[in-house]
Design a protein around this motif. Structure first.
Motif, short mmCIF file in Angstrom:
data_model
loop_
_atom_site.label_atom_id
_atom_site.label_comp_id
_atom_site.label_asym_id
_atom_site.label_seq_id
_atom_site.Cartn_x
_atom_site.Cartn_y
_atom_site.Cartn_z
N LEU A 11 -30.71 -48.85 -14.50
CA LEU A 11 -30.59 -48.62 -15.93
C LEU A 11 -31.34 -49.74 -16.65
O LEU A 11 -30.95 -50.90 -16.58
N VAL A 12 -32.41 -49.38 -17.35
CA VAL A 12 -33.25 -50.37 -18.02
C VAL A 12 -32.77 -50.54 -19.45
O VAL A 12 -32.54 -49.56 -20.16
N VAL A 13 -32.63 -51.78 -19.87
CA VAL A 13 -32.16 -52.09 -21.22
C VAL A 13 -33.28 -52.80 -21.99
O VAL A 13 -33.80 -53.82 -21.53
N VAL A 95 -29.85 -43.79 -26.05
CA VAL A 95 -29.54 -43.64 -24.63
C VAL A 95 -30.38 -42.48 -24.08
O VAL A 95 -30.33 -41.37 -24.59
N LEU A 96 -31.14 -42.77 -23.04
CA LEU A 96 -32.04 -41.79 -22.43
C LEU A 96 -31.52 -41.42 -21.05
O LEU A 96 -31.15 -42.30 -20.26
N PHE A 97 -31.52 -40.10 -20.74
CA PHE A 97 -31.06 -39.59 -19.45
C PHE A 97 -32.21 -38.92 -18.70
O PHE A 97 -33.12 -38.37 -19.31
N GLY A 102 -29.35 -36.16 -14.36
CA GLY A 102 -28.29 -36.38 -15.34
C GLY A 102 -27.86 -37.83 -15.45
O GLY A 102 -26.87 -38.14 -16.11
N VAL A 103 -28.62 -38.73 -14.84
CA VAL A 103 -28.28 -40.15 -14.82
C VAL A 103 -28.89 -40.85 -16.04
O VAL A 103 -30.06 -40.64 -16.35
N PRO A 104 -28.12 -41.70 -16.72
CA PRO A 104 -28.73 -42.49 -17.79
C PRO A 104 -29.70 -43.50 -17.20
O PRO A 104 -29.39 -44.20 -16.23
N ILE A 105 -30.91 -43.55 -17.78
CA ILE A 105 -31.96 -44.41 -17.22
C ILE A 105 -32.42 -45.50 -18.17
O ILE A 105 -33.09 -46.44 -17.75
N ALA A 314 -38.14 -43.72 -26.67
CA ALA A 314 -37.49 -44.32 -25.51
C ALA A 314 -38.18 -43.90 -24.23
O ALA A 314 -38.31 -44.70 -23.28
N GLY A 315 -38.64 -42.65 -24.15
CA GLY A 315 -39.37 -42.18 -22.99
C GLY A 315 -40.66 -42.94 -22.79
O GLY A 315 -41.05 -43.26 -21.65
N LEU A 316 -41.35 -43.25 -23.89
CA LEU A 316 -42.58 -44.05 -23.80
C LEU A 316 -42.28 -45.45 -23.28
O LEU A 316 -42.99 -45.98 -22.41
#
Length: 324
Positions: A11-13, A95-97, A102-105, A314-316
């Motif tokens: 999980l990247v923050v 929050v991006l999944f 289905g995992v938050p990434i 967030a995807g970028l």
């Protein structure tokens, strides 16, 4: 940027600083453009924004969205708190999944994403709707969004001059000097919204005004206006005359019919009907609907801001962090 383990992935923050580094306008503008096309052509599922009032000037909002073709979904959870001095702070997380597992990434600072993606969306609309020869910009408002709008719009039009207006002229002059130093563009402060509007090719309203601060009578034929600051049904930055006179383009018609204060006020007067929404910006960008139809037409882009923009941003960030 930091990360913490998850059973299926890392999980990247991204804190605010990491978001700012990863989302420069040059890379973000085309991503937001594609996201708005996807929203309008049905490749995004998105619910109406949900709000919970927390008292005077305080709101908690939830904004979910899912891309059907990119395998990403998620939501923005954000608080919007007024500081009592005419400014609002957006704080929260996006929050991006992963659509496959289905995992938050990814978790990213929502305040920073909101500031950058909103200005990128206005730049996308300006690129599509402003006259090709537009070279003057006026920004009404002196906050973070005002600064980001100047930077982003300068990416899509060769600006010869920029005017800024705020209720405090001294603060406006300081802001103008700061932006001149930052952008190396000629930015000057003006004493009134009318002075900002008259003779200007591109206008952006990025204020916390509840009632209109920009009147249609001041806007010249052929101008383009990005209406950004008001995000709920009870507030309006531009008057009914400007709404009625314009080719009215929106980011998302369903949302504007519920939360677009300028549209709702104009409709309530009877001067416009439901059909006054000419198109969504995504349809204009994909050539499914016309944008500007003649050089003297006033175009208005009503921006509410949407989770599809947050998820795309967030995807970028996530893709760039993983070498994408």
């Amino acid at each position: 940027m930091s990360s913490s383990p998850s059973p299926a992935t890392s999980l990247v923050v991204f804190d605010a600083a990491a978001v700012r580094v990863g989302l420069d306008a040059e890379r973000l503008i085309p991503v937001i453009r594609d996201a708005m096309i996807a929203l309008s052509d049905g490749r995004v599922r998105q619910n109406l924004r949900s709000f919970i009032g927390l008292g005077e000037g305080r709101t908690f909002a939830l904004m979910p969205a899912a891309f059907s073709d990119e395998g990403l979904f998620g939501a923005k959870l954000v608080s919007v708190f007024a500081d009592g001095a005419g400014r609002k702070a957006h704080e929260g997380v996006v929050v991006l999944f992963d659509g496959r597992t289905g995992v938050p990434i990814c978790i990213a600072d929502a305040g920073e994403i909101t500031a950058l993606r909103t200005a990128a969306a206005s730049a996308v609309a300006t690129q599509a709707l402003a006259r090709p020869d537009a070279k003057t910009l006026s920004v009404l408002g002196l906050g973070r969004q005002s600064a980001e709008h100047i930077v982003a719009i300068a990416r899509v039009r060769p600006l010869a001059s920029i005017r800024v207006w705020g209720r405090d002229l001294q603060r406006a002059e300081a802001f103008a000097a700061e932006m001149t130093a930052l952008t190396d563009l000629p930015v000057s402060a003006v004493a009134s919204p009318q002075a900002a509007a008259e003779g200007t090719d591109i206008l952006c309203t990025v204020t916390t005004a509840v009632d209109p601060i920009l009147e249609g009578a001041w806007v010249m034929p052929g101008a383009h206006v990005n209406v950004v600051g008001s995000s709920g049904p009870s507030a309006a930055e531009i008057d009914t005359d400007l709404v009625a006179r314009s080719r009215f383009i929106v980011d998302h018609a369903e949302h504007v019919r519920v939360h677009g204060g300028e549209f709702l006020r104009a409709r309530a007067t009877g001067r416009i009907g439901e059909d006054h929404i000419a198109a969504e910006i995504g349809a204009v960008l994909s050539a499914a609907a016309p944008g500007r139809t003649h050089s003297d037409e006033i175009t208005v882009y009503k921006s509410l801001g949407h989770a599809v923009q947050d998820i795309a941003a967030a995807g970028l960030l996530y893709s760039a962090a993983h070498g994408g």
